[in-house]
Design a protein around this motif. Structure first.
Motif, PDB file in Angstrom:
ATOM      1  N   TYR A   1       1.954   8.871  -0.205  1.00  0.00           N
ATOM      2  CA  TYR A   1       1.596  10.155   0.223  1.00  0.00           C
ATOM      3  C   TYR A   1       0.499   9.836   1.504  1.00  0.00           C
ATOM      4  O   TYR A   1       0.334  10.457   2.149  1.00  0.00           O
ATOM      5  CB  TYR A   1       1.128  11.107  -0.803  1.00  0.00           C
ATOM      6  N   ILE A   2      -0.094   8.743   1.360  1.00  0.00           N
ATOM      7  CA  ILE A   2      -1.109   8.349   2.454  1.00  0.00           C
ATOM      8  C   ILE A   2      -0.585   8.065   3.803  1.00  0.00           C
ATOM      9  O   ILE A   2       0.354   7.247   3.765  1.00  0.00           O
ATOM     10  CB  ILE A   2      -2.440   7.515   1.790  1.00  0.00           C
TER      11      ILE A   2
ATOM     12  N   GLU B   1       0.925  -1.089   0.133  1.00  0.00           N
ATOM     13  CA  GLU B   1       0.069  -0.081  -0.001  1.00  0.00           C
ATOM     14  C   GLU B   1       0.877   1.419   0.005  1.00  0.00           C
ATOM     15  O   GLU B   1       0.495   2.159  -0.683  1.00  0.00           O
ATOM     16  CB  GLU B   1      -0.940  -0.082   1.271  1.00  0.00           C
ATOM     17  N   ARG B   2       1.928   1.360   0.897  1.00  0.00           N
ATOM     18  CA  ARG B   2       2.974   2.380   0.755  1.00  0.00           C
ATOM     19  C   ARG B   2       3.472   2.676  -0.426  1.00  0.00           C
ATOM     20  O   ARG B   2       3.785   3.638  -0.927  1.00  0.00           O
ATOM     21  CB  ARG B   2       3.849   2.360   1.987  1.00  0.00           C
ATOM     22  N   SER B   3       3.786   1.373  -1.033  1.00  0.00           N
ATOM     23  CA  SER B   3       4.426   1.710  -2.635  1.00  0.00           C
ATOM     24  C   SER B   3       3.766   2.284  -3.451  1.00  0.00           C
ATOM     25  O   SER B   3       3.922   2.808  -4.474  1.00  0.00           O
ATOM     26  CB  SER B   3       5.067   0.420  -2.934  1.00  0.00           C
ATOM     27  N   VAL B   4       2.363   2.002  -3.304  1.00  0.00           N
ATOM     28  CA  VAL B   4       1.434   2.399  -4.418  1.00  0.00           C
ATOM     29  C   VAL B   4       0.815   3.726  -4.012  1.00  0.00           C
ATOM     30  O   VAL B   4       0.952   4.497  -5.131  1.00  0.00           O
ATOM     31  CB  VAL B   4       0.196   1.397  -4.244  1.00  0.00           C
ATOM     32  N   THR B   5       0.558   4.186  -2.814  1.00  0.00           N
ATOM     33  CA  THR B   5       0.062   5.489  -2.296  1.00  0.00           C
ATOM     34  C   THR B   5       1.183   5.832  -1.326  1.00  0.00           C
ATOM     35  O   THR B   5       0.669   6.071  -0.142  1.00  0.00           O
ATOM     36  CB  THR B   5      -1.065   5.334  -1.952  1.00  0.00           C
TER      37      THR B   5
END
Length: 63
Positions: A54-55, A48-52
């Protein structure tokens, strides 16, 4: 010396030991399953961190 009583006591001790080992084995298996689940959650969070990326990086607070 009470041979039958000693035999029964040893048999009971063996049953208790076998039970304890079985419970320990189940506990270890459960720990392994929970550990694998935690690894999957960490991997999912990394994905999830690699895809988004900035979240979740900032928190806005007002007092």
């Amino acid at each position: 010396m009470d041979i039958p009583g000693l035999s029964m006591a040893l048999s009971q001790a063996k049953v208790q030991n076998d039970f304890s080992v079985a419970v320990l084995a189940r506990t270890m298996d459960m720990g392994e399953v929970l550990g694998a689940g935690m690894v999957e959650m960490i991997d999912a969070a990394a994905m999830e961190r690699s895809v988004t990326p900035y979240i979740g990086g900032n928190i806005d607070l007002m007092v």
